[in-house]
Design an enzyme around this catalytic site. Structure first.
Site, PDB file in Angstrom:
ATOM      1  N   GLU B 274       0.893  -1.167   0.000  1.00 35.03           N
ATOM      2  CA  GLU B 274       0.000   0.000   0.000  1.00 35.03           C
ATOM      3  C   GLU B 274       0.923   1.205   0.000  1.00 35.03           C
ATOM      4  O   GLU B 274       1.606   1.473   0.982  1.00 35.03           O
ATOM      5  CB  GLU B 274      -0.915  -0.050   1.227  1.00 35.03           C
ATOM      6  CG  GLU B 274      -2.175   0.764   1.041  1.00 35.03           C
ATOM      7  CD  GLU B 274      -2.053   2.129   1.648  1.00 35.03           C
ATOM      8  OE1 GLU B 274      -1.603   3.033   0.911  1.00 35.03           O
ATOM      9  OE2 GLU B 274      -2.368   2.288   2.829  1.00 35.03           O
ATOM     10  N   CYS B 308      -1.627   8.738   2.862  1.00 34.16           N
ATOM     11  CA  CYS B 308      -1.360   8.202   1.525  1.00 34.16           C
ATOM     12  C   CYS B 308      -2.491   8.529   0.563  1.00 34.16           C
ATOM     13  O   CYS B 308      -2.265   8.742  -0.615  1.00 34.16           O
ATOM     14  CB  CYS B 308      -1.127   6.702   1.608  1.00 34.16           C
ATOM     15  SG  CYS B 308      -2.355   5.870   2.605  1.00 34.16           S
ATOM     16  N   GLU B 406       4.062  13.044  -5.094  1.00 33.77           N
ATOM     17  CA  GLU B 406       3.452  13.031  -3.772  1.00 33.77           C
ATOM     18  C   GLU B 406       4.269  13.910  -2.826  1.00 33.77           C
ATOM     19  O   GLU B 406       5.470  13.706  -2.677  1.00 33.77           O
ATOM     20  CB  GLU B 406       3.402  11.600  -3.234  1.00 33.77           C
ATOM     21  CG  GLU B 406       2.727  11.510  -1.884  1.00 33.77           C
ATOM     22  CD  GLU B 406       2.568  10.068  -1.393  1.00 33.77           C
ATOM     23  OE1 GLU B 406       3.494   9.275  -1.596  1.00 33.77           O
ATOM     24  OE2 GLU B 406       1.516   9.764  -0.814  1.00 33.77           O
TER      25      GLU B 406
END
Lengths: 329, 495
Positions: B274, B308, B406
């Site tokens: 993940e 996330c 990100e």
């Protein structure tokens, strides 16, 4: 037809709940409670109300805690207004004339409004003539739910015109939406927008520029459940905020019914602080937030008063007083 | 009674002086104090190892003070932990499923009982506001254990017609953004399915995982079923490639995820990852704007943006771009940045100096590439600690670095679109695919757009909603495998 923004009920409820998570302590709590006290429309709206009851309420409103200086070392503020039926305005006037505490009268066939318009308007004129400083009207919910929005706006304009005293000054109007009967937040927003615009139109007719007469929109009569709730008040505040940003006009907000505890009142003030941060010029003394003054924010309540007093006494003395230590009205 | 002209009434009591600054909230510090030992060791085979060898400090990111010393696990420690899990495995797997459930239920209840302590500890170690650890992280931790406890004796119904067996020893490596919650996401399904675990928390946030090990000890779990070892990336690498580990579960950066995928390739180890995200919000002109703003705020500033699935790209229909920007600015100004242990704090401290440097680098890059930065508030930040004001960029183009990479911080990139097809194309134009948000009052449009978005989770007129029953995971470089729900169990069973 007026196009109002839509409201997503789930997220609006979540936002409203988030204000209750703020932790208001010590100095902030004391200041908030004093402010809430000064924002009270101390109310009695019973069939059994009598002139003597109205007079007692006026005394209570003028000096909410008679032992404040002796016990707390400070004079606590008076409430903003006493809210009664039209028949009791004259009795209130005996006590409140010249005190700075306003007389608010419900009118327009409160609480249902199911009377001919002429009767409702006479109701307003009578109350204003008797000396009411503020008129709390009800909208025609039947017409609203039937989609006759223009009729609602027209009636609000008529009522507002009837609020004008012979000297040309308007008694302040509070438009009760009775949100418990409107049910959805979309309806609350639309009714808010209709009321706000209708009142401003009459101000414009009378040549009153922004910020305009400090008129209010109000949630409830207190006779229908649910009465004031945080999500409903949030949506109404957002309508008031958007209107200010669009026109520079200021409209007040009055949640009424169901606010019984000091803690609830603080939650509402948190909502006002965090929703109405608009830097309005002329309100630097409240960091540009006019709704943190009794001029633009009120609580319609009766039992709330003594709970606020009890909490103030606790904050200042460290002891809870018994309920009977505070006078009834 | 004297009445001034229209506009004001004389009201006896002017507001108190406290209101000149707009009713400042007094400090509301969380009062629970927690015990922290000066040094922690590893929890292997039901006992705490002896305090020898290398240590490193774990800091409170809001004060930069050392909370305690943490042990760096060596290859030998990893060997011992994996061996302990391997030894415990047959017995744990053979335990009647209802008995396994009892352990998990007991653990869940104990977590609830010690919730306040865990919240404070989490906030001290990670920098997240106590409001979030208290109202989100820890309740979800307990919920995950409760939920999976319920599955322990119903696995045959989860996979009808098949016989689910445990995978074996699970090496689980978790990140620093939701330390205890990620531990719960990993541990609960693994244990419910009859696996034994070696868990490695992130080096900057090991305290709640260690406290969880104490609670597991208190709940009398059989030795070796759960082992917790601490250390940096070296420990994680050793654990992931250890021959005694049958399954690796990792949550963290895409960069590290790729390394783990390479290291485990061909080894027969099962793997779930993940990883990162650059999740889009799409807001149409027919959305309920005030509520959409709330979702956007929650999407990007929750946990300082160190999430996330943070909604870090906001696509706004061009007709409402200015309106949305000004609403966003106004709402941002009410966010309270500061002491994470104050109950009124909305945005706490960034987890580490290194992460703060990363965020600052992106802030610089965004401005250099021509976007306009809007920062929240001017109130001074504490002198010590790792602080970053919540902010957003306007004038962002899809080619800008801040629209592609990100950031993992409280920084939102605002972009625009004109038509639904363009919105979908721009939203999907990313190597990631973890989550997405769609905002419109039109039901038909919601379903159409949600179907076209390449993301593991699509939230419609809401954001950041988590539930143990709902699977979570990504597309593309956001990883593979799901956590939570029925789908999450699949990673922890063989047939």
């Amino acid at each position: 037809m007026l196009r109002s923004p839509t409201v997503d009920a789930v997220m609006a409820q979540e936002r409203a709940a988030s204000f209750t998570k703020r932790s208001i302590k010590s100095s902030a709590k004391l200041a908030g409670l004093r402010l809430a006290l000064s924002m009270l429309d101390l109310t009695t709206l019973e069939g059994k109300d009598s002139p003597e009851k109205a007079r007692a309420l006026c005394r209570k409103g003028l000096h909410p805690f008679e032992r404040d200086e002796a016990m707390l070392g400070e004079r606590l503020p008076s409430v903003a207004a006493i809210c009664v039926y039209p028949a009791l305005v004259a009795a209130c006037r005996e006590i409140l004339a010249g005190t700075g505490v306003n007389i608010a009268s419900v009118a327009t066939g409160f609480p249902s409004g199911q009377y001919p318009l002429s009767v409702r308007l006479d109701d307003v004129r009578k109350a204003v003539g008797d000396g009411a400083d503020e008129i709390d009207m009800v909208i025609n919910r039947g017409a609203f739910l039937a989609g006759r929005y223009d009729e609602i706006a027209q009636e609000i304009r008529e009522v507002k015109r009837a609020c004008r005293r012979p000297d040309g000054v308007f008694a302040h109007l509070k438009v009760i939406l009775e949100t418990g009967e409107l049910e959805t937040l979309d309806n609350v927003r639309r009714a808010s927008d209709i009321a706000i615009r209708a009142m401003a139109e009459v101000d414009a007719e009378a040549g009153i520029d922004a910020p305009g007469t400090p008129d209010f929109i109000k949630t409830s009569t207190g006779k229908v459940q649910p009465a004031a709730t945080m999500p409903v008040t949030l949506v109404m505040l957002e309508a008031i905020r958007d209107w200010y940003l669009e026109t520079g006009r200021l409209v007040g907000m009055k949640p009424a019914g169901g606010i019984r505890t000091a803690k609830q009142a603080l939650h509402y003030l948190v909502m006002v602080k965090e929703t109405m941060n608009l830097d309005v010029p002329g309100f630097e003394h409240v960091a540009g937030n006019p709704w943190l003054t009794p001029h633009y924010f009120r609580f319609g309540a009766s039992t709330l008063c003594n709970d606020i007093l009890r909490q103030i006494a606790w904050l200042k003395t460290g002891r809870y007083q018994a309920g009977y230590d505070f006078s009834e009205a | 009674m004297a009445k001034p002209a229209n506009g004001t009434t004389t009201i006896a009591s002017p507001p108190a002086a406290e209101f000149a600054s707009g009713w400042t909230y007094a400090p509301a510090p969380e009062s629970v104090k927690v015990q922290i030992k000066p040094r922690y060791t590893h929890f292997i085979n039901g006992v705490w190892t002896r305090a020898t060898g290398e240590t490193f400090p774990t800091l409170n990111p809001a004060t930069e003070q050392t909370l305690c010393e943490i042990s760096q696990a060596t290859g030998g420690d990893v060997d011992k932990a994996v061996a302990a899990a391997g030894a415990a495995q047959p017995k744990w797997a053979a335990l009647a499923p209802g008995e396994r459930a009892k352990y998990l239920f007991r653990l869940a209840r104990r977590i609830q009982e010690r919730a306040r302590e865990l919240s404070v500890l989490e906030t001290m170690d990670s920098g997240k506001p106590i409001k979030e650890s208290r109202d989100v992280d820890i309740p979800l931790v307990a919920a995950h254990f409760f939920y999976h406890a319920g599955w322990a004796d119903k696995l045959a119904y989860a996979f009808p017609g098949r016989t689910p067996r445990p995978v074996g020893v699970c090496g689980q490596i978790i990140p620093w953004n939701f330390p205890l919650l990620m531990a719960a996401w990993k541990l609960a399904p693994a244990l419910a399915c009859g696996n034994c675990v070696v868990l490695k928390p992130a080096e900057t946030t090991p305290l709640t995982a260690l406290r969880l090990a104490e609670i597991i000890e208190e709940c009398d779990f059989p030795p070796g079923v759960v082992n917790v070892i601490t250390g940096d990336g070296r420990t994680g690498a050793t654990l992931a490639s250890h021959p005694g580990v049958h399954k690796v579960a990792f949550t963290g950066s895409t960069e590290v995820g790729k390394k783990i995928a390479a290291a485990t390739a061909g080894s027969g180890k099962r793997l779930t990852l993940e990883l990162g995200g650059k999740s889009p919000h799409i807001i149409f002109e027919d959305a309920s704007l005030d509520q959409a703003i709330e979702g956007i705020i929650a999407g990007i500033y929750f946990n300082q943006g160190e999430v996330c699935c943070a909604g870090s790209r906001l696509f706004v229909q061009e007709s409402i771009l200015d309106d949305v920007t000004s609403r966003l600015r106004r709402r941002l100004s009410t966010l309270r940045v500061g002491d994470p242990l104050d109950k009124n704090t909305d945005v706490g401290a960034v987890n580490s100096r290194a992460q703060l440097d990363t965020i600052r680098n992106y802030l610089r890059l965004g401005a250099d590439e021509g976007a306009t930065l809007h920062e929240c508030g001017t109130a001074p930040l504490p002198a010590k600690g790792f602080w970053c004001r919540p902010s957003f960029f306007t004038g962002v183009q899809p080619s800008h670095t801040i629209a592609r990479e990100e950031i993992f911080g409280p920084v939102l990139s605002v972009l625009s679109f004109r038509t639904p097809d363009e919105a979908v194309a721009r939203a999907n134009n990313t190597p990631y695919g973890l989550a997405a948000g769609v905002w419109t009052d039109k039901g038909g449009k919601i379903f159409d757009i949600a179907r076209k978005l390449k993301a593991g989770v699509v939230w419609c007129n809401t954001y950041n909603k988590f539930d143990p029953a709902s699977p979570f995971g990504g597309y593309k470089e956001s990883g593979f495998g799901r956590e939570g729900g029925l789908h999450g169990l699949r990673a922890y069973v063989d047939f």
